[in-house]
Design a protein around this motif. Structure first.
Motif, PDB file in Angstrom:
ATOM      1  N   LEU A  66       0.837  -1.210   0.000  1.00 56.05           N
ATOM      2  CA  LEU A  66       0.000   0.000   0.000  1.00 56.05           C
ATOM      3  C   LEU A  66       0.866   1.252   0.000  1.00 56.05           C
ATOM      4  O   LEU A  66       0.593   2.206  -0.722  1.00 56.05           O
ATOM      5  CB  LEU A  66      -0.942  -0.002   1.215  1.00 56.05           C
ATOM      6  N   ASN A  67       1.944   1.233   0.814  1.00 56.87           N
ATOM      7  CA  ASN A  67       2.860   2.376   0.839  1.00 56.87           C
ATOM      8  C   ASN A  67       3.421   2.664  -0.539  1.00 56.87           C
ATOM      9  O   ASN A  67       3.473   3.812  -0.976  1.00 56.87           O
ATOM     10  CB  ASN A  67       4.015   2.117   1.812  1.00 56.87           C
ATOM     11  N   THR A  68       3.851   1.611  -1.212  1.00 53.70           N
ATOM     12  CA  THR A  68       4.414   1.768  -2.552  1.00 53.70           C
ATOM     13  C   THR A  68       3.360   2.306  -3.516  1.00 53.70           C
ATOM     14  O   THR A  68       3.628   3.232  -4.290  1.00 53.70           O
ATOM     15  CB  THR A  68       4.941   0.412  -3.061  1.00 53.70           C
ATOM     16  N   LEU A  69       2.165   1.744  -3.457  1.00 52.04           N
ATOM     17  CA  LEU A  69       1.098   2.159  -4.372  1.00 52.04           C
ATOM     18  C   LEU A  69       0.709   3.621  -4.139  1.00 52.04           C
ATOM     19  O   LEU A  69       0.433   4.358  -5.081  1.00 52.04           O
ATOM     20  CB  LEU A  69      -0.123   1.248  -4.204  1.00 52.04           C
ATOM     21  N   GLY A  79       1.469   6.894  -6.715  1.00 51.26           N
ATOM     22  CA  GLY A  79       0.274   7.557  -7.197  1.00 51.26           C
ATOM     23  C   GLY A  79      -0.798   6.633  -7.770  1.00 51.26           C
ATOM     24  O   GLY A  79      -1.728   7.089  -8.419  1.00 51.26           O
ATOM     25  N   SER A  80      -0.701   5.333  -7.496  1.00 50.49           N
ATOM     26  CA  SER A  80      -1.702   4.397  -8.013  1.00 50.49           C
ATOM     27  C   SER A  80      -2.916   4.302  -7.105  1.00 50.49           C
ATOM     28  O   SER A  80      -3.988   3.866  -7.526  1.00 50.49           O
ATOM     29  CB  SER A  80      -1.111   2.989  -8.164  1.00 50.49           C
ATOM     30  N   VAL A  81      -2.706   4.678  -5.845  1.00 49.76           N
ATOM     31  CA  VAL A  81      -3.765   4.553  -4.853  1.00 49.76           C
ATOM     32  C   VAL A  81      -3.805   5.838  -4.029  1.00 49.76           C
ATOM     33  O   VAL A  81      -2.777   6.472  -3.799  1.00 49.76           O
ATOM     34  CB  VAL A  81      -3.499   3.330  -3.930  1.00 49.76           C
ATOM     35  N   ASP A 105      -8.258   4.174  -1.583  1.00 47.86           N
ATOM     36  CA  ASP A 105      -9.285   4.505  -2.566  1.00 47.86           C
ATOM     37  C   ASP A 105      -8.665   4.610  -3.952  1.00 47.86           C
ATOM     38  O   ASP A 105      -7.460   4.815  -4.093  1.00 47.86           O
ATOM     39  CB  ASP A 105      -9.910   5.846  -2.169  1.00 47.86           C
ATOM     40  N   LYS A 106      -9.495   4.491  -4.954  1.00 49.19           N
ATOM     41  CA  LYS A 106      -9.016   4.663  -6.331  1.00 49.19           C
ATOM     42  C   LYS A 106      -8.673   6.125  -6.586  1.00 49.19           C
ATOM     43  O   LYS A 106      -9.135   7.006  -5.865  1.00 49.19           O
ATOM     44  CB  LYS A 106     -10.035   4.137  -7.326  1.00 49.19           C
ATOM     45  N   THR A 107      -7.866   6.360  -7.624  1.00 51.46           N
ATOM     46  CA  THR A 107      -7.354   7.707  -7.827  1.00 51.46           C
ATOM     47  C   THR A 107      -8.189   8.542  -8.787  1.00 51.46           C
ATOM     48  O   THR A 107      -7.916   9.719  -8.954  1.00 51.46           O
ATOM     49  CB  THR A 107      -5.902   7.675  -8.364  1.00 51.46           C
TER      50      THR A 107
END
Ligand SMILES: [Zn+2]
Ligand SMILES: [Zn+2]
Length: 122
Positions: free
Chosen positions: A44-47, A51-53, A66-68
């Motif tokens: 999650l940190n990486t995402l 900027g994916s999440v 959440d989605k971006t």
């Protein structure tokens, strides 16, 4: 992107529930019994970083993911329910007023949801 990162991203993009890391963990565990919660947090940190999440900090509660795709949030001050709303894009207005080119903004609107309003009036 690792296999888990991809699966976590799929879970988030398929959900409108604003999941916590624990909820994502439970969903992923159904398919991958060996996965551990630390793996979820790391991915999650990486995402979030790439900027994916989108990460939503909730005062007094767990962070939500959440989605971006651009949308705004109304959060019930009583029950903490998060609802998605899409208000007019304020990027241009904020850019004009601040004099800076902004990257993004995070609108969190506090209100009392219909369910909680109904309890009050009963
Ligand atoms: Zn409520
Ligand atoms: Zn949302």
């Amino acid at each position: 992107m690792t296999k888990y990162a991809k699966e976590i991203l799929d879970i988030i993009n398929a959900s409108s529930d604003h999941l916590t890391a624990e909820e994502i963990f439970l969903k992923l565990k159904k398919k991958n019994s060996k996965v551990v919660l630390a793996t979820i947090y790391n991915n999650l940190n990486t995402l979030v970083k790439n900027g994916s999440v989108r990460q939503i900090a909730i005062s007094g509660g767990s962070d939500r993911y959440d989605k971006t795709v651009r949308h705004d949030h109304m959060i019930c001050a009583k029950c903490g329910k998060i609802s998605d709303f899409t208000f007019n894009d304020l990027t241009r207005k904020i850019t004009e007023q601040s004099g800076h080119k902004i990257l993004s903004y995070d609108l969190k609107i506090s209100y009392i949801c219909d369910d909680c309003n109904n309890i009050e009036t009963d």
